[in-house]
Design a protein around this motif. Structure first.
Motif, short mmCIF file in Angstrom:
data_model
loop_
_atom_site.label_atom_id
_atom_site.label_comp_id
_atom_site.label_asym_id
_atom_site.label_seq_id
_atom_site.Cartn_x
_atom_site.Cartn_y
_atom_site.Cartn_z
N THR A 133 18.54 -21.42 13.65
CA THR A 133 19.22 -20.21 13.21
C THR A 133 20.66 -20.22 13.67
O THR A 133 20.94 -20.52 14.81
CB THR A 133 18.51 -18.97 13.78
N VAL A 134 21.55 -19.90 12.76
CA VAL A 134 22.96 -19.82 13.07
C VAL A 134 23.42 -18.42 12.72
O VAL A 134 23.20 -17.97 11.60
CB VAL A 134 23.76 -20.86 12.26
N SER A 135 24.03 -17.72 13.64
CA SER A 135 24.48 -16.36 13.34
C SER A 135 25.96 -16.34 13.03
O SER A 135 26.70 -17.27 13.33
CB SER A 135 24.19 -15.44 14.52
N SER A 136 26.41 -15.21 12.45
CA SER A 136 27.80 -15.08 12.06
C SER A 136 28.72 -15.00 13.26
O SER A 136 29.92 -15.15 13.14
CB SER A 136 27.98 -13.83 11.20
N ASN A 137 28.17 -14.74 14.45
CA ASN A 137 29.02 -14.66 15.64
C ASN A 137 29.60 -16.01 16.00
O ASN A 137 30.61 -16.11 16.67
CB ASN A 137 28.21 -14.13 16.83
N SER A 138 28.94 -17.09 15.54
CA SER A 138 29.41 -18.41 15.95
C SER A 138 30.20 -19.13 14.86
O SER A 138 31.13 -19.86 15.19
CB SER A 138 28.21 -19.27 16.37
N VAL A 139 29.85 -18.95 13.60
CA VAL A 139 30.52 -19.71 12.55
C VAL A 139 30.63 -18.90 11.26
O VAL A 139 29.91 -17.95 11.05
CB VAL A 139 29.76 -21.02 12.21
N ASN A 140 31.52 -19.35 10.40
CA ASN A 140 31.57 -18.81 9.04
C ASN A 140 30.44 -19.43 8.25
O ASN A 140 29.83 -20.41 8.66
CB ASN A 140 32.92 -19.17 8.39
N MET A 141 30.22 -18.87 7.06
CA MET A 141 29.16 -19.40 6.21
C MET A 141 29.43 -20.88 5.90
O MET A 141 30.53 -21.23 5.48
CB MET A 141 29.12 -18.61 4.90
N PRO A 142 28.45 -21.74 6.13
CA PRO A 142 28.67 -23.16 5.83
C PRO A 142 28.78 -23.41 4.33
O PRO A 142 28.09 -22.77 3.54
CB PRO A 142 27.44 -23.85 6.42
N GLU A 143 29.65 -24.33 3.97
CA GLU A 143 29.79 -24.72 2.56
C GLU A 143 28.54 -25.44 2.09
O GLU A 143 28.09 -25.27 0.97
CB GLU A 143 31.00 -25.65 2.39
N SER A 144 27.98 -26.28 2.98
CA SER A 144 26.84 -27.13 2.62
C SER A 144 25.85 -27.21 3.76
O SER A 144 26.19 -26.93 4.91
CB SER A 144 27.31 -28.55 2.29
N ILE A 145 24.63 -27.61 3.41
CA ILE A 145 23.59 -27.87 4.41
C ILE A 145 23.13 -29.31 4.23
O ILE A 145 22.84 -29.74 3.11
CB ILE A 145 22.37 -26.94 4.20
N SER A 146 23.07 -30.03 5.33
CA SER A 146 22.59 -31.41 5.27
C SER A 146 21.08 -31.42 5.10
O SER A 146 20.33 -31.00 5.99
CB SER A 146 22.96 -32.16 6.55
N LEU A 147 20.60 -31.90 3.94
CA LEU A 147 19.17 -31.96 3.71
C LEU A 147 18.52 -33.03 4.59
O LEU A 147 17.36 -32.92 4.96
CB LEU A 147 18.88 -32.23 2.24
N ASP A 148 19.29 -34.07 4.92
CA ASP A 148 18.75 -35.12 5.79
C ASP A 148 18.37 -34.55 7.15
O ASP A 148 17.41 -35.00 7.77
CB ASP A 148 19.77 -36.25 5.97
N LYS A 149 19.12 -33.55 7.61
CA LYS A 149 18.88 -32.98 8.94
C LYS A 149 17.92 -31.79 8.89
O LYS A 149 17.11 -31.61 9.79
CB LYS A 149 20.20 -32.50 9.56
#
Length: 197
Positions: A17-33
């Motif tokens: 889980t990644v919250s908005s307090n740490s980063v902006n919305m990611p452009e992409s998600i690595s499916l490999d990970k």
């Protein structure tokens, strides 16, 4: 956690889980990970951060942030991207040319299929996309274009010609119409021409 969205895409950390307090919305998600372990992101997104949506937004009203929570998960061996969007945007009414508020709040769930054979694993009503059609960039990692997919759904949600339920057509008149132009018979010139022939 880092503010760099590239670290979200390619991070080896097990945090799902990644919250908005740490980063902006990611452009992409690595499916490999993240395809097998799952991935979540939630936070606020400003409407103008979506390039195609930005061209439709009214500039006469301040746009409020949208609340977004996303979840990449696997169900019945099929990868799914679900997200909940809460908020609205101001567009321009195509009738009166004034700002009109368009509600975007909804739940979305898209099955991400490896190939057509996986269609039998999902419900008939389930929205689905083929991964080969949405992952077009040739990169070492398979990157799911999260932001683009969310924007695609927003664009499908907004009306092509937004209008208020009850408003007047915008009209602009420059100057007054001369009286003689109103009373002049448009066929008089034709009759005069016919007489000369």
């Amino acid at each position: 956690m880092s503010n760099n969205t590239e670290n979200i895409v390619s991070s080896d950390h097990a945090a799902d889980t990644v919250s908005s307090n740490s980063v902006n919305m990611p452009e992409s998600i690595s499916l490999d990970k993240w395809a097998d372990s799952g991935f979540e992101w939630q936070g606020e997104v400003v409407p103008v951060s979506f390039e195609r949506l930005m061209t439709l937004l009214s500039t006469e009203r301040e746009q409020q942030s949208l609340q977004l929570s996303t979840h990449l998960y696997r169900h019945n061996s099929v990868l799914h991207l679900s997200f909940k969007l809460v908020g609205e945007v101001w567009l321009t009414c195509q009738r009166c040319l004034q700002p009109v508020l368009i509600e975007l709040t909804d739940d979305y769930d898209i099955a991400l299929l490896n190939d057509d054979s996986q269609i039998r694993l999902i419900d008939d009503e389930q929205d689905h996309l083929l991964l080969d059609e949405i992952i077009t960039e040739q990169t070492p990692e398979r990157l799911l274009p999260l932001k683009k997919l969310v924007e695609d759904e927003i664009l499908l949600k907004v009306p092509m010609a937004p209008k208020h339920d009850d408003c007047e057509m915008a009209t602009t008149q420059f100057g007054e119409i001369p009286e003689e132009a109103e009373s002049e018979n448009p066929f008089a010139a034709l009759a005069a021409l016919k007489g000369k022939l």
